[in-house]
Design a protein around this motif. Structure first.
Motif, PDB file in Angstrom:
ATOM      1  N   GLY A  91      32.571  46.755  68.254  1.00 17.57           N
ATOM      2  CA  GLY A  91      32.507  47.355  66.929  1.00 17.57           C
ATOM      3  C   GLY A  91      33.347  46.689  65.867  1.00 17.57           C
ATOM      4  N   LEU A  92      33.777  45.452  66.095  1.00 14.55           N
ATOM      5  CA  LEU A  92      34.499  44.746  65.043  1.00 14.55           C
ATOM      6  C   LEU A  92      33.528  44.349  63.937  1.00 14.55           C
ATOM      7  CD1 LEU A  92      36.799  42.372  67.185  1.00 14.55           C
ATOM      8  CD2 LEU A  92      37.382  44.589  66.158  1.00 14.55           C
ATOM      9  N   GLY A  93      34.002  44.354  62.735  1.00 16.32           N
ATOM     10  CA  GLY A  93      33.133  44.027  61.619  1.00 16.32           C
ATOM     11  C   GLY A  93      32.819  42.555  61.502  1.00 16.32           C
ATOM     12  N   ARG A  94      33.645  41.738  62.154  1.00 18.42           N
ATOM     13  CA  ARG A  94      33.458  40.297  62.036  1.00 18.42           C
ATOM     14  C   ARG A  94      34.012  39.610  63.275  1.00 18.42           C
ATOM     15  NH1 ARG A  94      36.366  36.033  57.892  1.00 18.42           N
ATOM     16  NH2 ARG A  94      34.735  34.439  58.005  1.00 18.42           N
ATOM     17  N   SER A  95      33.390  38.507  63.646  1.00 18.90           N
ATOM     18  CA  SER A  95      33.933  37.697  64.736  1.00 18.90           C
ATOM     19  C   SER A  95      35.290  37.143  64.329  1.00 18.90           C
ATOM     20  CB  SER A  95      32.977  36.537  65.028  1.00 18.90           C
ATOM     21  OG  SER A  95      33.632  35.540  65.788  1.00 18.90           O
ATOM     22  N   GLY A  96      36.148  36.963  65.331  1.00 15.46           N
ATOM     23  CA  GLY A  96      37.432  36.313  65.073  1.00 15.46           C
ATOM     24  C   GLY A  96      37.332  34.816  64.902  1.00 15.46           C
ATOM     25  N   GLY A  97      36.136  34.272  65.067  1.00 11.98           N
ATOM     26  CA  GLY A  97      35.960  32.837  64.867  1.00 11.98           C
ATOM     27  C   GLY A  97      36.557  32.016  65.992  1.00 11.98           C
ATOM     28  N   CYS A  98      36.341  32.465  67.212  1.00  8.55           N
ATOM     29  CA  CYS A  98      36.970  31.793  68.352  1.00  8.55           C
ATOM     30  C   CYS A  98      35.934  31.265  69.347  1.00  8.55           C
ATOM     31  CB  CYS A  98      37.919  32.745  69.064  1.00  8.55           C
ATOM     32  SG  CYS A  98      39.176  33.440  68.001  1.00  8.55           S
ATOM     33  N   ALA A  99      34.691  31.076  68.913  1.00 15.86           N
ATOM     34  CA  ALA A  99      33.670  30.530  69.803  1.00 15.86           C
ATOM     35  C   ALA A  99      33.719  29.006  69.707  1.00 15.86           C
ATOM     36  CB  ALA A  99      32.287  31.053  69.414  1.00 15.86           C
ATOM     37  N   ARG A 100      34.081  28.373  70.805  1.00 14.94           N
ATOM     38  CA  ARG A 100      34.240  26.919  70.790  1.00 14.94           C
ATOM     39  C   ARG A 100      33.539  26.315  72.015  1.00 14.94           C
ATOM     40  NH1 ARG A 100      40.397  25.410  70.394  1.00 14.94           N
ATOM     41  NH2 ARG A 100      39.540  23.428  69.659  1.00 14.94           N
ATOM     42  N   ALA A 101      33.011  25.131  71.829  1.00 15.18           N
ATOM     43  CA  ALA A 101      32.361  24.404  72.918  1.00 15.18           C
ATOM     44  C   ALA A 101      33.018  23.042  73.048  1.00 15.18           C
ATOM     45  CB  ALA A 101      30.870  24.251  72.642  1.00 15.18           C
ATOM     46  N   SER A 102      33.034  22.504  74.280  1.00 17.97           N
ATOM     47  CA  SER A 102      33.727  21.237  74.498  1.00 17.97           C
ATOM     48  C   SER A 102      32.896  20.029  74.108  1.00 17.97           C
ATOM     49  CB  SER A 102      34.127  21.113  75.968  1.00 17.97           C
ATOM     50  OG  SER A 102      32.979  21.087  76.796  1.00 17.97           O
ATOM     51  N   GLY A 103      31.615  20.233  73.852  1.00 21.79           N
ATOM     52  CA  GLY A 103      30.770  19.108  73.485  1.00 21.79           C
ATOM     53  C   GLY A 103      29.350  19.582  73.243  1.00 21.79           C
ATOM     54  N   PHE A 104      28.453  18.619  73.018  1.00 22.52           N
ATOM     55  CA  PHE A 104      27.074  19.016  72.716  1.00 22.52           C
ATOM     56  C   PHE A 104      26.408  19.665  73.916  1.00 22.52           C
ATOM     57  CE2 PHE A 104      26.291  14.921  74.731  1.00 22.52           C
ATOM     58  CZ  PHE A 104      25.106  15.133  75.422  1.00 22.52           C
ATOM     59  N   ASP A 105      26.889  19.352  75.127  1.00 17.43           N
ATOM     60  CA  ASP A 105      26.209  19.832  76.324  1.00 17.43           C
ATOM     61  C   ASP A 105      26.832  21.097  76.919  1.00 17.43           C
ATOM     62  OD1 ASP A 105      28.509  18.603  77.115  1.00 17.43           O
ATOM     63  OD2 ASP A 105      27.602  17.437  78.744  1.00 17.43           O
ATOM     64  N   ARG A 106      27.583  21.781  76.127  1.00 17.53           N
ATOM     65  CA  ARG A 106      28.140  23.058  76.567  1.00 17.53           C
ATOM     66  C   ARG A 106      27.972  24.072  75.446  1.00 17.53           C
ATOM     67  NH1 ARG A 106      28.290  20.151  80.521  1.00 17.53           N
ATOM     68  NH2 ARG A 106      29.971  19.998  82.060  1.00 17.53           N
ATOM     69  N   GLN A 107      27.757  25.337  75.823  1.00 19.96           N
ATOM     70  CA  GLN A 107      27.580  26.358  74.797  1.00 19.96           C
ATOM     71  C   GLN A 107      28.914  27.009  74.449  1.00 19.96           C
ATOM     72  OE1 GLN A 107      25.385  29.961  76.111  1.00 19.96           O
ATOM     73  NE2 GLN A 107      25.156  28.842  78.016  1.00 19.96           N
ATOM     74  N   PRO A 108      29.017  27.536  73.251  1.00 22.70           N
ATOM     75  CA  PRO A 108      30.303  28.108  72.826  1.00 22.70           C
ATOM     76  C   PRO A 108      30.711  29.308  73.677  1.00 22.70           C
ATOM     77  CG  PRO A 108      28.782  27.892  70.965  1.00 22.70           C
ATOM     78  CD  PRO A 108      27.988  27.648  72.206  1.00 22.70           C
ATOM     79  N   LEU A 109      32.009  29.364  73.956  1.00 20.44           N
ATOM     80  CA  LEU A 109      32.612  30.494  74.655  1.00 20.44           C
ATOM     81  C   LEU A 109      33.765  31.003  73.806  1.00 20.44           C
ATOM     82  CD1 LEU A 109      33.082  28.835  78.169  1.00 20.44           C
ATOM     83  CD2 LEU A 109      31.197  30.313  77.477  1.00 20.44           C
ATOM     84  N   VAL A 110      34.253  32.166  74.123  1.00 23.17           N
ATOM     85  CA  VAL A 110      35.465  32.654  73.462  1.00 23.17           C
ATOM     86  C   VAL A 110      36.634  31.823  73.962  1.00 23.17           C
ATOM     87  CG1 VAL A 110      37.004  34.608  73.086  1.00 23.17           C
ATOM     88  CG2 VAL A 110      34.535  34.983  73.288  1.00 23.17           C
ATOM     89  N   ARG A 111      37.259  31.111  73.060  1.00 22.33           N
ATOM     90  CA  ARG A 111      38.368  30.233  73.428  1.00 22.33           C
ATOM     91  C   ARG A 111      39.548  30.477  72.506  1.00 22.33           C
ATOM     92  NH1 ARG A 111      36.868  26.457  77.386  1.00 22.33           N
ATOM     93  NH2 ARG A 111      39.105  26.455  77.585  1.00 22.33           N
ATOM     94  N   MET A 112      40.695  29.997  72.956  1.00 24.67           N
ATOM     95  CA  MET A 112      41.864  30.049  72.087  1.00 24.67           C
ATOM     96  C   MET A 112      41.713  29.085  70.924  1.00 24.67           C
ATOM     97  SD  MET A 112      45.013  30.164  74.766  1.00 24.67           S
ATOM     98  CE  MET A 112      44.356  30.340  76.417  1.00 24.67           C
ATOM     99  N   THR A 113      42.373  29.451  69.849  1.00 26.81           N
ATOM    100  CA  THR A 113      42.533  28.499  68.748  1.00 26.81           C
ATOM    101  C   THR A 113      43.961  27.941  68.901  1.00 26.81           C
ATOM    102  OG1 THR A 113      43.144  30.360  67.311  1.00 26.81           O
ATOM    103  CG2 THR A 113      40.835  29.641  67.292  1.00 26.81           C
ATOM    104  N   ASN A 114      44.864  28.319  68.003  1.00 24.47           N
ATOM    105  CA  ASN A 114      46.283  28.028  68.204  1.00 24.47           C
ATOM    106  C   ASN A 114      46.990  29.368  68.353  1.00 24.47           C
ATOM    107  OD1 ASN A 114      45.948  25.105  67.520  1.00 24.47           O
ATOM    108  ND2 ASN A 114      45.396  25.997  65.538  1.00 24.47           N
ATOM    109  N   VAL A 115      47.290  29.735  69.572  1.00 22.88           N
ATOM    110  CA  VAL A 115      47.924  31.032  69.824  1.00 22.88           C
ATOM    111  C   VAL A 115      49.438  30.797  69.771  1.00 22.88           C
ATOM    112  CG1 VAL A 115      48.181  32.938  71.437  1.00 22.88           C
ATOM    113  CG2 VAL A 115      45.962  31.804  71.173  1.00 22.88           C
ATOM    114  N   ASN A 116      50.025  31.257  68.684  1.00 21.54           N
ATOM    115  CA  ASN A 116      51.411  30.909  68.357  1.00 21.54           C
ATOM    116  C   ASN A 116      52.354  32.103  68.477  1.00 21.54           C
ATOM    117  OD1 ASN A 116      50.303  28.421  67.573  1.00 21.54           O
ATOM    118  ND2 ASN A 116      50.073  29.093  65.436  1.00 21.54           N
ATOM    119  N   LEU A 117      53.520  31.836  69.027  1.00 22.99           N
ATOM    120  CA  LEU A 117      54.600  32.822  69.001  1.00 22.99           C
ATOM    121  C   LEU A 117      55.342  32.660  67.675  1.00 22.99           C
ATOM    122  CD1 LEU A 117      56.411  34.923  70.523  1.00 22.99           C
ATOM    123  CD2 LEU A 117      57.733  32.974  71.371  1.00 22.99           C
TER     124      LEU A 117
END
Lengths: 478, 453
Positions: free
Chosen positions: A336-362
């Protein structure tokens, strides 16, 4: 390219509820010396198109090399066939997103691919020699890495954007061996060194040769150093090891696909439930974590993710309490989030996007510099670089080993200790955090091999942190 | 030639080699066609179909090796690739130690290819998922997992003469069933043929573990007698492959068998080999250097027997390559076993292995297993998806998951019994270009296994 991708997603839209297409061109150069000779000199390039369709609730994805129209159309056919072949499943909506449009490039002062190969190798050989100069080193390694990825994206919702990312960096390692033991020291980090979104300047500012003698001395000294004691004690983590601690015990745990149980079969689940935001305490009040896809120079930085969602800075932990998740359009909509967090990333053209980290900072605290923190610590251990890592499938129980530790006694950095290790449970460990150094001590470390997904994907991320202190930690476990 | 008219792979390797203009070189070409379907909670989640080719050219000059790789099979692409490799090999004037590439012989025949699997029909995957969903649902559990199948074609041409080609297929399915109370069970299997997988049987086995009744036992740290299922054994052996049998690490003195060849390192009943054409493995004929893969005894009757080599590590140690290169010219990580076989013992199966165990732990699967210290073959991992308490010779109830921190060679030294039946196990982790490997191994029982949490 833009026209080809738009044609593909237009064609897909006649058969699918949603479609996107990515063309990814990757160029990479990897160089390494080992004991004064060239060890690894590899130039790679690849390009291709990945097409993703959603039919009902089932995704289909097909990848094909290059950008030939006929081959891409055939790949679209395979993506549709794969989606239809799966057992039927109801699909929910995707979180809405304004279609991406435009172009973006990461900063790059000096193109690493324009620097002559001889010059890069000469720098590595000079560094390699510096590692071996003092003797006592069995294996000396110096390495360089340059990569450029150009991604063009289009979706059936009208997105069309292109972005170019250039990365550069390197590292060194010294391995000392005697009959019974081997010890290694690395700089700046053990997992691929330090790589930044930068040009050749990113490699040169590492000043690897300057650090080579110290690394070599420490590797040799570790063979004779006392073993890390076992027991419970105060632990200061810094640099790579703190980054990896954040990565494994917080970053992965807040990936929403894991939280929703979609990654049970491989990456695992999470200690956090989908309704835990605002109530689950996973750290002390000093622990504040932000997933920031705009951290300058960091490997998880971009303008758009691989679903065309614009980069964001997401609160993950505030005052020790879970504040948010890393999400994609599908997973965001599911809770029910209104918007994606923008964390779908793929390692290359031959892989589909998954939920991945961006820069997870302390986020930085107020404990001053690392020296200040050590001075304020009566007795304990300092671990900066990683040697081994493992965490359970819910990201609760972890065990890490470091390359080296320094004893802290009377507020001063003391003896070098070999084979340090520590373990703990995520909420208790972060709950014991009683100091985080201040903003001037904050820096970014990179991880170039964060694995997830089936087929596997190595995605690059960075973690910003300042040294932090933890109380009553179990050490000397391995 | 058009970029997209894909020739036969030997022809493509020869074309790539032609651009090296007589230098000592090798061209290694791999085409992957694969299909992978994932599922979670009884519904499909992701499905990926890949069709890609990688051309890798390695040029040797004065002991140095330069490598370049591309998926552009046009003449321009191959020329650029060969030029990059030559430039890399010619960079600087510091001599290296690589012995150079020799001629390539014909790949040994094997039974590692199944034409039906190579068809990669998505409907096969769809049926596999449906079968697993049906069984898991009937058992009152939800199914998670994945199904995959692929064909890998490889061709290697050498400037010194000869060309070798190889075709393999692989298939893998795993099912994790989760019961309403949250307990989970795992079953997985690798095979040359997708038809060799039994999705319903895997789901039944996984569901049986998830639904085993009883109050979970709380087992703490300490040394325990453990019955490891084949999956867990395979994970341990896979780690040992890198820690002990990497010929480069061995030569550099950092491998776990350095200085120990000919010495006892495991129980007398432990016989481990690299057996690339053993019927139960994912058989391969050649490695990326075009070397025919040969059987290598690794541990014989508990005594350390050997390590595997690529051309580089072989030259450094005065041995011959065993066909275990991961890349032409040698991967920086060194060579690895790809077809390990642990010979079975006399126990009929897991139940018989549990007999005689007064109190112990049954481990289905190890997770996030990593090396802690290579020389000691010390690893750490957590148990997952089916950890049980053994009491009075049989599995009685579920148990909490545990963290294992122990030496793999130490576990093999404390191995008291092995099962008779081998399984082909794999984690099916296909990062980068697919290079499917699996280990044929039986379940085993070991005493004194160290759990640290």
């Amino acid at each position: 390219m833009r026209e080809l991708l738009l044609d593909l997603v237009d064609a897909a839209a006649r058969h699918a509820d949603y479609a996107d297409a990515r063309h990814v061109a990757t160029r990479r150069e990897r160089l390494a010396t080992r004991n004064g000779v060239l060890d690894d000199v590899l130039a790679e390039d690849s390009d291709g198109v990945g097409i993703r369709v959603r039919v009902g609730g089932a995704w289909g994805f097909a990848a094909v090399r290059g950008s030939g129209r006929a081959e891409c159309e055939a790949a679209l056919g395979r993506a549709l066939a794969v989606a239809r072949a799966q057992p039927a499943a109801a699909g929910g909506p995707l979180a809405p997103e304004t279609p991406a449009e435009g172009a973006w490039s990461s900063p790059c002062e000096r193109d690493p691919f324009d620097v002559p190969l001889d010059r890069k190798l000469a720098t590595l050989l000079e560094t390699d020699a510096a590692i071996r100069a003092g003797g006592g080193i069995a294996v000396a390694i110096a390495h360089f890495e340059g990569r450029r990825i150009v991604t063009t994206f289009a979706s059936s919702e009208g997105a069309a954007c292109v972005q170019s990312v250039t990365e550069c960096g390197g590292g060194i390692a010294a391995l000392a061996v005697d009959g019974e033991d081997s010890q290694i020291r690395s700089y700046p980090a053990s997992h691929g060194g330090q790589v930044d979104q930068a040009g050749y300047e990113g490699f040169m500012r590492l000043r690897l040769a300057d650090h080579a003698p110290r690394i070599a001395e420490e590797a040799a000294a570790l063979l004779k150093a006392p073993a890390c004691p076992a027991g419970r004690m105060t632990l200061i983590l810094a640099g790579e090891q703190l980054g990896l601690q954040i990565h494994e015990s917080i970053g992965h745990a807040v990936e929403l696909d894991r939280v929703l149980g979609r990654e049970i079969s491989y990456a695992g689940g999470s200690y956090a439930g989908p309704d835990a935001v605002g109530s689950l305490r996973i750290g002390s009040p000093l622990v504040n974590v932000t997933a920031d896809a705009s951290t300058p120079g960091a490997l998880g930085t971009f303008r758009w993710d691989d679903e065309g969602v614009e980069a964001q800075a997401l609160p993950i932990v505030r005052g020790g309490v879970l504040a948010g998740f890393l999400s994609s359009r599908e997973s965001a909509a599911e809770i029910g989030l209104g918007r994606s967090g923008g964390c779908a990333r793929a390692s290359g053209f031959d892989r589909q996007p998954l939920v991945r980290m961006t820069n997870v900072n302390l986020d930085p605290g107020d404990a001053g510099s690392l020296d200040d923190l050590i001075a304020a610590t009566g007795e304990g251990l300092l671990i900066e670089s990683n040697r081994s890592w493992s965490i359970d499938d819910r990201r609760l129980h972890f065990q890490f080993g470091g390359e080296a530790a320094w004893e802290i006694r009377g507020g001063e950095r003391g003896r070098l200790l070999r084979n340090p290790s520590y373990s703990g449970l995520t909420p208790q460990f972060w709950g014991s955090c009683d100091a985080v150094c201040s903003a001037p001590a904050w820096g970014v470390t990179s991880l170039i091999d964060c694995g997830k997904g089936e087929p596997g994907q190595f995605v690059r991320v960075s973690h910003g942190s300042a040294p932090a202190r933890f109380q009553d930690v179990e050490v000397g476990v391995a | 030639m058009s970029r997209w008219a894909l020739p036969d792979l030997p022809g493509l390797a020869e074309r790539a080699l032609g651009h090296t203009h007589g230098r000592n070189a090798i061209a290694s070409v791999v085409r992957e066609r694969s299909l992978l379907m994932r599922f979670a909670a009884g519904r499909p989640t992701q499905a990926t179909a890949i069709d890609d080719v990688t051309v890798e050219v390695a040029v040797a000059s004065d002991g140095r090796v330069g490598r370049a790789a591309t998926n552009d099979t046009s003449d321009d692409g191959l020329r650029a690739c060969a030029r990059s490799a030559a430039a890399a090999a010619g960079a600087l004037a510091v001599p290296g130690s690589f012995p150079g590439f020799g001629p390539v012989g014909e790949a040994p025949a094997h039974a590692g290819h199944d034409p039906a699997t190579a068809a990669l029909d998505p409907a096969d995957g769809g049926r596999a998922l449906a079968a697993a969903f049906e069984v898991a649902g009937a058992e009152g559990t939800e199914a998670h997992g994945g199904w995959t199948a692929a064909e890998e074609e490889r061709a290697v041409a050498s400037s010194e003469g000869g060309i070798a080609s190889d075709r393999t297929t692989d298939a893998f399915m795993k099912v994790i069933c989760i019961a309403p109370g949250g307990r989970s069970g795992y079953a997985g299997r690798a095979s040359v043929a997708a038809g060799g997988l039994d999705p319903a049987a895997l789901a039944r086995r996984a569901a049986g573990k998830a639904t085993l009744a009883g109050e979970p036992a709380a087992i703490g740290p300490g040394e325990r007698t453990v019955v490891f299922e084949a999956s867990a054994v395979g994970t341990l052996l896979d780690l040992l492959g890198g820690a002990a049998f990497d010929g480069l690490a061995h030569t550099e003195g950092r491998g776990a068998l350095a200085g120990r060849i000919g010495h006892r390192v495991a129980a007398p009943g432990v016989n481990l080999s690299e057996s690339p054409r053993f019927a139960a493995t994912l058989q391969r004929g050649i490695d990326p250097e075009g070397t025919a893969k040969v059987p290598v005894p690794l541990i014989q009757d508990g005594v350390a027997a050997g390590v595997v080599h690529d051309l580089r590590s072989a030259a450094a140690s005065g041995a011959a390559s065993t066909g275990n290169a991961l890349a032409p010219g040698g991967d920086p990580e060194g060579p690895r076993p790809t077809n390990m076989v642990l010979i079975g013992g006399g126990a009929a199966g897991e139940d018989e292995l549990c007999e005689g165990v007064e109190r112990g732990v049954y481990v289905t699967r190890l997770w996030y297993a990593n090396l802690v210290r290579q020389r000691e073959s010390l690893v750490t991992a957590v148990t997952r998806d089916g950890t049980f308490l053994i009491e009075d010779g049989r599995v009685t109830r579920p148990a909490n998951d545990l963290r294992l921190t122990d030496s793999v060679l130490g576990i093999l030294a404390r191995t008291a019994a092995l099962g008779a039946r081998q399984e082909l196990v794999s984690e099916a982790e296909y990062y980068g270009r697919r290079f499917a490997t699996a280990t044929a191994c039986p379940p085993l029982r070991a005493r004194g296994v160290r759990f640290t949490a």
